[in-house]
Scaffold this motif. Structure first.
Motif, PDB file in Angstrom:
ATOM      1  N   GLY A  31      -5.621  27.244  -0.039  1.00 40.93           N
ATOM      2  CA  GLY A  31      -4.443  26.491   0.379  1.00 40.93           C
ATOM      3  C   GLY A  31      -3.220  27.378   0.421  1.00 40.93           C
ATOM      4  N   ALA A  32      -2.044  26.815   0.152  1.00 49.92           N
ATOM      5  CA  ALA A  32      -0.725  27.444   0.326  1.00 49.92           C
ATOM      6  C   ALA A  32      -0.424  27.529   1.820  1.00 49.92           C
ATOM      7  CB  ALA A  32      -0.614  28.791  -0.351  1.00 49.92           C
ATOM      8  N   LEU A  33      -1.166  28.359   2.559  1.00 53.23           N
ATOM      9  CA  LEU A  33      -1.112  28.361   4.013  1.00 53.23           C
ATOM     10  C   LEU A  33      -2.286  27.537   4.531  1.00 53.23           C
ATOM     11  CD1 LEU A  33      -0.388  32.138   4.674  1.00 53.23           C
ATOM     12  CD2 LEU A  33       1.273  30.274   4.435  1.00 53.23           C
ATOM     13  N   ASP A  34      -2.103  26.933   5.701  1.00 50.97           N
ATOM     14  CA  ASP A  34      -3.196  26.162   6.292  1.00 50.97           C
ATOM     15  C   ASP A  34      -4.361  27.078   6.628  1.00 50.97           C
ATOM     16  OD1 ASP A  34      -4.649  24.836   8.784  1.00 50.97           O
ATOM     17  OD2 ASP A  34      -3.568  23.255   7.736  1.00 50.97           O
ATOM     18  N   ALA A  35      -5.566  26.558   6.497  1.00 55.47           N
ATOM     19  CA  ALA A  35      -6.765  27.361   6.762  1.00 55.47           C
ATOM     20  C   ALA A  35      -6.815  27.874   8.202  1.00 55.47           C
ATOM     21  CB  ALA A  35      -8.020  26.550   6.456  1.00 55.47           C
ATOM     22  N   GLU A  36      -6.043  27.257   9.096  1.00 55.71           N
ATOM     23  CA  GLU A  36      -5.994  27.739  10.482  1.00 55.71           C
ATOM     24  C   GLU A  36      -5.487  29.173  10.568  1.00 55.71           C
ATOM     25  OE1 GLU A  36      -6.746  26.045  13.589  1.00 55.71           O
ATOM     26  OE2 GLU A  36      -7.906  24.889  12.130  1.00 55.71           O
ATOM     27  N   LEU A 166       8.243  35.808   0.048  1.00 56.77           N
ATOM     28  CA  LEU A 166       7.133  36.211   0.922  1.00 56.77           C
ATOM     29  C   LEU A 166       6.478  34.985   1.555  1.00 56.77           C
ATOM     30  CD1 LEU A 166       5.352  38.945  -1.253  1.00 56.77           C
ATOM     31  CD2 LEU A 166       6.985  39.303   0.615  1.00 56.77           C
ATOM     32  N   TYR A 167       6.239  33.982   0.740  1.00 55.72           N
ATOM     33  CA  TYR A 167       5.604  32.747   1.214  1.00 55.72           C
ATOM     34  C   TYR A 167       6.471  32.063   2.273  1.00 55.72           C
ATOM     35  CZ  TYR A 167       4.417  27.744   0.941  1.00 55.72           C
ATOM     36  OH  TYR A 167       4.125  26.437   1.232  1.00 55.72           O
ATOM     37  N   LEU A 168       7.763  31.955   1.996  1.00 52.52           N
ATOM     38  CA  LEU A 168       8.674  31.319   2.942  1.00 52.52           C
ATOM     39  C   LEU A 168       8.679  32.070   4.269  1.00 52.52           C
ATOM     40  CD1 LEU A 168      10.862  29.167   3.508  1.00 52.52           C
ATOM     41  CD2 LEU A 168      12.536  30.774   2.537  1.00 52.52           C
ATOM     42  N   GLY A 169       8.706  33.399   4.197  1.00 54.39           N
ATOM     43  CA  GLY A 169       8.680  34.197   5.410  1.00 54.39           C
ATOM     44  C   GLY A 169       7.407  33.984   6.214  1.00 54.39           C
ATOM     45  N   ALA A 170       6.260  33.888   5.513  1.00 51.53           N
ATOM     46  CA  ALA A 170       4.992  33.653   6.212  1.00 51.53           C
ATOM     47  C   ALA A 170       4.972  32.274   6.859  1.00 51.53           C
ATOM     48  CB  ALA A 170       3.833  33.802   5.240  1.00 51.53           C
ATOM     49  N   LYS A 171       5.516  31.263   6.169  1.00 50.05           N
ATOM     50  CA  LYS A 171       5.553  29.913   6.728  1.00 50.05           C
ATOM     51  C   LYS A 171       6.446  29.841   7.961  1.00 50.05           C
ATOM     52  CE  LYS A 171       4.407  26.354   4.865  1.00 50.05           C
ATOM     53  NZ  LYS A 171       3.231  25.436   5.066  1.00 50.05           N
ATOM     54  N   ARG A 172       7.542  30.603   7.938  1.00 51.18           N
ATOM     55  CA  ARG A 172       8.506  30.551   9.033  1.00 51.18           C
ATOM     56  C   ARG A 172       8.224  31.591  10.117  1.00 51.18           C
ATOM     57  NH1 ARG A 172      11.234  25.779   9.166  1.00 51.18           N
ATOM     58  NH2 ARG A 172      11.735  25.124   7.037  1.00 51.18           N
ATOM     59  N   GLY A 173       7.321  32.515   9.839  1.00 57.13           N
ATOM     60  CA  GLY A 173       6.992  33.538  10.827  1.00 57.13           C
ATOM     61  C   GLY A 173       8.026  34.634  10.944  1.00 57.13           C
ATOM     62  N   VAL A 202      18.173  35.907   8.781  1.00 54.25           N
ATOM     63  CA  VAL A 202      17.161  36.329   9.766  1.00 54.25           C
ATOM     64  C   VAL A 202      16.694  35.176  10.647  1.00 54.25           C
ATOM     65  CG1 VAL A 202      16.363  38.238   8.333  1.00 54.25           C
ATOM     66  CG2 VAL A 202      15.257  35.987   8.104  1.00 54.25           C
ATOM     67  N   GLY A 203      17.276  33.991  10.457  1.00 49.08           N
ATOM     68  CA  GLY A 203      16.909  32.855  11.287  1.00 49.08           C
ATOM     69  C   GLY A 203      15.691  32.091  10.822  1.00 49.08           C
ATOM     70  N   ALA A 204      15.227  32.354   9.602  1.00 50.08           N
ATOM     71  CA  ALA A 204      14.079  31.615   9.074  1.00 50.08           C
ATOM     72  C   ALA A 204      14.467  30.203   8.664  1.00 50.08           C
ATOM     73  CB  ALA A 204      13.478  32.359   7.888  1.00 50.08           C
ATOM     74  N   LEU A 205      15.737  30.024   8.289  1.00 53.44           N
ATOM     75  CA  LEU A 205      16.282  28.705   7.979  1.00 53.44           C
ATOM     76  C   LEU A 205      17.615  28.558   8.696  1.00 53.44           C
ATOM     77  CD1 LEU A 205      15.585  28.401   4.132  1.00 53.44           C
ATOM     78  CD2 LEU A 205      14.338  27.259   5.981  1.00 53.44           C
ATOM     79  N   LYS A 206      17.986  27.318   8.983  1.00 53.50           N
ATOM     80  CA  LYS A 206      19.244  27.066   9.666  1.00 53.50           C
ATOM     81  C   LYS A 206      20.416  27.199   8.702  1.00 53.50           C
ATOM     82  CE  LYS A 206      17.302  23.837  13.044  1.00 53.50           C
ATOM     83  NZ  LYS A 206      17.346  22.442  13.572  1.00 53.50           N
ATOM     84  N   ALA A 207      21.537  27.662   9.233  1.00 52.73           N
ATOM     85  CA  ALA A 207      22.759  27.672   8.439  1.00 52.73           C
ATOM     86  C   ALA A 207      23.084  26.247   8.010  1.00 52.73           C
ATOM     87  CB  ALA A 207      23.913  28.255   9.259  1.00 52.73           C
ATOM     88  N   GLY A 208      23.502  26.096   6.756  1.00 54.88           N
ATOM     89  CA  GLY A 208      23.802  24.783   6.228  1.00 54.88           C
ATOM     90  C   GLY A 208      22.629  24.128   5.520  1.00 54.88           C
ATOM     91  N   THR A 209      21.477  24.802   5.506  1.00 56.15           N
ATOM     92  CA  THR A 209      20.337  24.265   4.752  1.00 56.15           C
ATOM     93  C   THR A 209      20.733  24.159   3.286  1.00 56.15           C
ATOM     94  OG1 THR A 209      18.710  25.256   6.261  1.00 56.15           O
ATOM     95  CG2 THR A 209      17.951  24.680   4.042  1.00 56.15           C
ATOM     96  N   PRO A 210      20.585  22.988   2.672  1.00 53.74           N
ATOM     97  CA  PRO A 210      21.008  22.838   1.279  1.00 53.74           C
ATOM     98  C   PRO A 210      20.047  23.532   0.326  1.00 53.74           C
ATOM     99  CG  PRO A 210      20.001  20.811   2.044  1.00 53.74           C
ATOM    100  CD  PRO A 210      20.098  21.724   3.243  1.00 53.74           C
TER     101      PRO A 210
END
Length: 299
Positions: A31-36, A166-173, A202-210
């Motif tokens: 898990g963590a990342l989808d098996a796809e 690292l995980y967040l970066g992988a989820k966001r590409g 780097v654009g992985a999250l939008k500005a203003g994300t709480p």
């Protein structure tokens, strides 16, 4: 995710089906990342090869613990036994109907990523001798040895925040690399502010994300790590009856130990390789998949 008729995910996920006379690789995924994510590996295997994922996240007793504080009502042994039965069933379905070995006796390779490697190694030792793989390929998997069984209190927040980035970066590409100086010695809230700033930059999250929204994702991520750690702590692994091949990522979770603690469990041999990418992106990068494909398909 493929569902059973009762709408629960199926533990056996065939990402590609082997042609007649070709090999199938089996891979334990935690898990963590989808098996796809393993479709990159499926595409890198030789033409006609199959890849079947044994997905731990399809077992409620395992995945639900990441949503309830990281305490699982199961053990490594039970998980290994459950997936061993799934593997034997999948192998029987994959066995040729004529002109070759029957009953799933064809040689094969088993792999496991991250905590999936721990379960895969336990799984091997629960199989009948004639049904064991020719080798076990461990993908950046930390051994269940005493050196890597920290208590909950010994898990360093700075380390966990780095892993989460690292995980967040992988989820966001998009790779997310927070300032190490801001992470060093920071508590979780201040550390997440550093992760958030790096992700927005780097654009992985939008500005203003709480930051509280990121905190919810972080808490679930850490509960998954705690679950795996608490499952590993009481588990006493037996030495492997098959050769082990360890592929560590250049951005491994434990960068200073190229063996990740597996030497005591590898009397049949431990072969070491290094993969491009980090613990998560090694599964989706084509250059990493090409290396892994060679290792899981080697004769």
């Amino acid at each position: 995710m493929r569902l059973r008729p009762d709408r629960t995910p199926a533990p056996v996920r065939r990402l590609s089906t082997a042609a007649a006379g070709a090999d199938t690789v089996y891979l334990v995924h935690p898990g963590a990342l989808d098996a796809e994510v393993h479709r990159t590996l499926a595409a890198a295997l030789p033409a006609g090869s199959g890849l079947t994922v044994l997905d731990l996240s399809a077992l409620p007793e395992y995945w639900e613990a990441a949503l309830t504080g990281g305490r699982a009502a199961t053990t490594v042994e039970d998980l290994a036994g459950r997936l061993a039965a799934e593997l034997l069933g999948a192998r029987a379905e994959d066995a040729p109907t004529g002109g070759g070995p029957a009953g799933g006796a064809r040689p094969y390779t088993l792999a496991g990523w991250s905590f999936g490697g721990v379960v895969a190694q336990a799984l091997v030792e629960r199989l009948p001798a004639g049904q064991r793989p020719r080798r076990l390929v461990l993908l950046d998997s930390i051994a269940p040895t005493d050196a890597y069984k920290p208590s909950d209190e010994e898990l360093d927040p700075t380390l966990l925040l780095g892993w989460f980035a690292l995980y967040l970066g992988a989820k966001r590409g998009i790779p997310v690399a927070p300032d190490p100086e801001r992470l060093a010695g920071a508590d979780v809230d201040r550390g997440l502010e550093a992760v958030l700033d790096a992700a927005v930059a780097v654009g992985a999250l939008k500005a203003g994300t709480p930051v509280f929204g990121l905190r919810k994702l972080y808490d679930t991520y850490v509960d998954g790590l705690l679950r795996n750690n608490r499952l590993t702590t009481p588990y006493e692994a037996v030495p492997s009856s098959v050769p082990l091949v360890l592929v560590t990522a250049e951005g491994s979770l434990i960068p200073d130990d190229p063996t990740l603690g597996w030497e005591p469990l590898a009397p049949r041999g431990l072969t070491l390789h290094r993969s491009p990418g980090d613990h998560y992106t090694m599964l989706s990068r084509p250059d990493a998949a090409a290396l892994i494909a060679q290792l899981v398909h080697a004769a």
